[in-house]
Design a protein around this motif. Structure first.
Motif, PDB file in Angstrom:
ATOM      1  N   ASN A   1      -0.083   3.540 -15.388  1.00  0.00           N
ATOM      2  CA  ASN A   1      -0.612   2.293 -14.833  1.00  0.00           C
ATOM      3  C   ASN A   1       0.383   1.566 -13.937  1.00  0.00           C
ATOM      4  O   ASN A   1       0.186   0.401 -13.607  1.00  0.00           O
TER       5      ASN A   1
ATOM      6  N   ASN B   1      -1.837  -0.975  -3.842  1.00  0.00           N
ATOM      7  CA  ASN B   1      -3.001  -0.187  -3.392  1.00  0.00           C
ATOM      8  C   ASN B   1      -2.570   1.241  -3.129  1.00  0.00           C
ATOM      9  O   ASN B   1      -1.478   1.474  -2.622  1.00  0.00           O
TER      10      ASN B   1
ATOM     11  N   THR C   1       0.856  -1.189   0.000  1.00  0.00           N
ATOM     12  CA  THR C   1       0.000   0.000   0.000  1.00  0.00           C
ATOM     13  C   THR C   1       0.887   1.232   0.000  1.00  0.00           C
ATOM     14  O   THR C   1       1.855   1.299   0.764  1.00  0.00           O
TER      15      THR C   1
ATOM     16  N   PHE D   1       1.111   1.547 -10.766  1.00  0.00           N
ATOM     17  CA  PHE D   1       0.599   0.923  -9.549  1.00  0.00           C
ATOM     18  C   PHE D   1      -0.306  -0.264  -9.867  1.00  0.00           C
ATOM     19  O   PHE D   1      -0.246  -1.297  -9.210  1.00  0.00           O
ATOM     20  N   ARG D   2      -1.134  -0.109 -10.879  1.00  0.00           N
ATOM     21  CA  ARG D   2      -2.042  -1.202 -11.236  1.00  0.00           C
ATOM     22  C   ARG D   2      -1.228  -2.410 -11.717  1.00  0.00           C
ATOM     23  O   ARG D   2      -1.420  -3.528 -11.264  1.00  0.00           O
ATOM     24  N   LYS D   3      -0.270  -2.139 -12.593  1.00  0.00           N
ATOM     25  CA  LYS D   3       0.567  -3.219 -13.121  1.00  0.00           C
ATOM     26  C   LYS D   3       1.340  -3.928 -12.024  1.00  0.00           C
ATOM     27  O   LYS D   3       1.607  -5.115 -12.093  1.00  0.00           O
ATOM     28  N   ASN D   4       1.745  -3.162 -11.001  1.00  0.00           N
ATOM     29  CA  ASN D   4       2.524  -3.741  -9.911  1.00  0.00           C
ATOM     30  C   ASN D   4       1.662  -4.128  -8.717  1.00  0.00           C
ATOM     31  O   ASN D   4       2.195  -4.442  -7.649  1.00  0.00           O
ATOM     32  N   ASN D   5       0.362  -4.088  -8.923  1.00  0.00           N
ATOM     33  CA  ASN D   5      -0.557  -4.540  -7.887  1.00  0.00           C
ATOM     34  C   ASN D   5      -0.339  -3.805  -6.562  1.00  0.00           C
ATOM     35  O   ASN D   5      -0.139  -4.415  -5.519  1.00  0.00           O
TER      36      ASN D   5
END
Lengths: 142, 411
Positions: free
Chosen positions: B64, B72, B33, B66-70
């Motif tokens: 992207n 939060n 997070t 954060f999304r790509k690296n999962n």
């Protein structure tokens, strides 16, 4: 032996035409070789980007133009992203990141002849002093 | 680390990004997070003053990331660390197993009358740059306080926006902490071609349309940029009882005094290998490396950060300048190569056979070789007089330090 054939091959490989006469006659002043030939007494060598695993240029790059592909081991440089801040020039201990100041001021370096397939300097070396091989570390990952 | 564990990172600039990339290289599943105040993510802080950048240049990582690296994302301001939770300003409570403080630096605000005025700005985030842009519409005169890294970038920024810029610097030269008198004069002369530069002076009062200087002089100022420098942001650490010296105190594994809490980048103090003391080393490459070290250790690795030295590269209105290490210390033999006509000044300082500092103006090519020599502590006694000769290069690096791949056998 500092014959400089690698330097010529590098220039041609990074020219638009990829033809030696055309490259030299039409493009030469605007081409920057991506390797440097050094000589001191009996010792001489050509030096170009070592594509380091913990590349200081990648750490120093503030735009993200300099990138290390962990899978292939290639350190690549994106001309469009580069703003010419020269943090990479300051960081490379081999001094092999050069400044292309002819048009847009950007860094430039060995790209292992991405366009051509295999490094032209290695193909041109008559003495097999330049060798292109996969590093053990990359082999392991692949 | 168990998969139920949760990593929390405060901050979203380079130290945080580098830590995330290092963690994700080894572990795709651990919960990460990020808590950040920055609404606009992944822009590169050193580039906030550049106008006319493409989005591709402005953003250090793609949108992207954060999304790509999962990862939060929590927008908010972290205030304090209590036990194993971070408490935000909105009273939200975020639990962690491992916490990384990558909160960067904060601008130094001098105690000057009028400093809290609406017309006074600092320039360290993209929000600052956007606010300045908005405010300076229809304004004419700007005063920049401080002629260091941020000051020069602020001056370039406002000049590009069409304002009339005056820089006020307390010392007798720009970049006083890293330039000597001679190089300082070259840079000052270059700056003067583009903006007004007032040296040996300071602002003692800021009014709505003018600044009053220490010597009584008044200069027009519709807007004032305060660019004296930055200090480590230790707010959260101090409130949370984490040990702070000149910055957040960390060991070589980037661990703070509090269990499971790490810190990296501009907010910490690091070992200066040239001064042999701990102090803030607030530069990008160090934040990147420390982020990677912390990331690795957070997931159970044993990476170390053994210290470094200050170095910087900046274009001063197009004139390239690189300084390395203790470039302004009269601590050893000075080897100088300069040409006023070509606007070139190069200096290397050698102490006990080793390079401890260097300045390059105008010709910065291959400056990295010196960075490498400082880092490796190479003895240059045998070739110090050839340092600025035409043939100088990597070939001078002694055999035992050279990469084996470059010169496998010497004939």
């Amino acid at each position: 032996m500092a014959c400089r054939l690698c330097e010529i091959a590098c220039l041609v490989a990074h020219s638009k035409s990829k033809k030696i006469i055309k490259a030299y006659k039409e493009e030469f002043p605007n081409l920057t070789p991506r390797l440097i030939i050094e000589q001191k007494g009996p010792l001489s060598f050509a030096i170009q980007c070592r594509h380091c695993n913990d590349a200081p240029c990648v750490e120093a790059c503030v735009t993200g133009a300099m990138k290390l592909d962990k899978r292939t081991g290639l350190v690549s440089h994106d001309r469009e992203k580069c703003v010419g801040c020269w943090m990479c020039v300051m960081s490379c201990p081999f001094g092999v990141i050069l400044m292309d100041t002819k048009e847009k001021k950007v860094a430039t370096k060995c790209d292992l002849c991405a366009d051509v397939g295999s490094p032209a300097c290695v193909d041109a070396c008559p003495n097999e002093a330049l060798v292109y091989k996969e590093s053990e570390k990359v082999k392991k990952i692949m | 680390m168990k998969s139920s564990e949760k990593i929390v990172i405060i901050g979203s600039s380079v130290a945080a990004i580098s830590a995330i990339e290092t963690i994700r290289e080894k572990n795709k599943n651990l919960l990460i997070t990020v808590i950040t105040k920055d609404k606009d993510l992944f822009y590169s802080r050193p580039l906030i003053s550049h106008i006319n950048l493409t989005d591709g240049q402005r953003y250090y990582r793609d949108k992207n990331f954060f999304r790509k690296n999962n990862v939060n994302l929590v927008f908010g301001e972290a205030i304090i660390v209590k036990n194993d939770s971070v408490i935000l300003k909105n009273r939200k409570n975020i639990k962690f197993s491992k916490l990384l403080l990558a909160v960067g630096g904060k601008p130094i605000i001098p105690d000057v009358k009028g400093i809290n005025g609406k017309n006074v700005f600092t320039l360290t985030t993209k929000v600052d740059a956007d606010n300045i842009k908005k405010f300076c519409k229809n304004k004419k005169h700007v005063v920049v306080i401080g002629c260091g890294m941020i000051g020069i970038k602020a001056a370039e920024f406002l000049k590009c926006l069409g304002l009339d810029v005056s820089i006020v610097e307390l010392m007798n030269r720009p970049f006083a902490s890293v330039l000597d008198d001679k190089s300082g004069k070259i840079i000052a002369d270059e700056i003067k071609k583009h903006t007004k530069l007032i040296l040996n002076n300071s602002v003692s009062e800021i009014k709505e349309n003018q600044c009053i200087l220490k010597n009584g002089e008044k200069i027009l100022a519709d807007i004032v940029i305060c660019a004296i420098g930055v200090v480590p942001n230790t707010d959260i650490a101090e409130k949370s009882g984490i040990k702070v010296n000149c910055g957040i105190a960390v060991d070589s594994q980037m661990r703070t005094s509090k269990k499971n809490v790490y810190a990296t980048g501009d907010c910490v103090e690091s070992l200066d290998i040239l001064k042999c003391e701990k102090r803030p080393l607030p530069i990008w490459p160090i934040a990147f490396r420390q982020g990677a070290v912390a990331g690795s250790n957070i997931i159970g690795g044993d990476a170390r950060y053994d210290g470094s030295f200050v170095r910087n590269s900046v274009n001063v209105f197009g004139l390239p300048l690189i300084t390395l290490g203790l470039s302004n210390e009269k601590a050893g033999e000075e080897i100088v190569n300069s040409s006023e006509k070509l606007k070139v000044y190069k200096k290397v300082i050698v102490k006990d056979g080793k390079i401890i500092g260097a300045i390059f103006i105008g010709d910065i090519s291959r400056a990295g070789i010196f960075t490498g020599m400082i880092k490796d502590g190479i003895d240059v006694s045998n070739f110090k007089n050839e340092i600025f000769s035409e043939n100088f290069g990597y070939i001078y690096v002694p055999k035992e330090f050279r990469s084996k791949e470059v010169v496998p056998i010497e004939i």
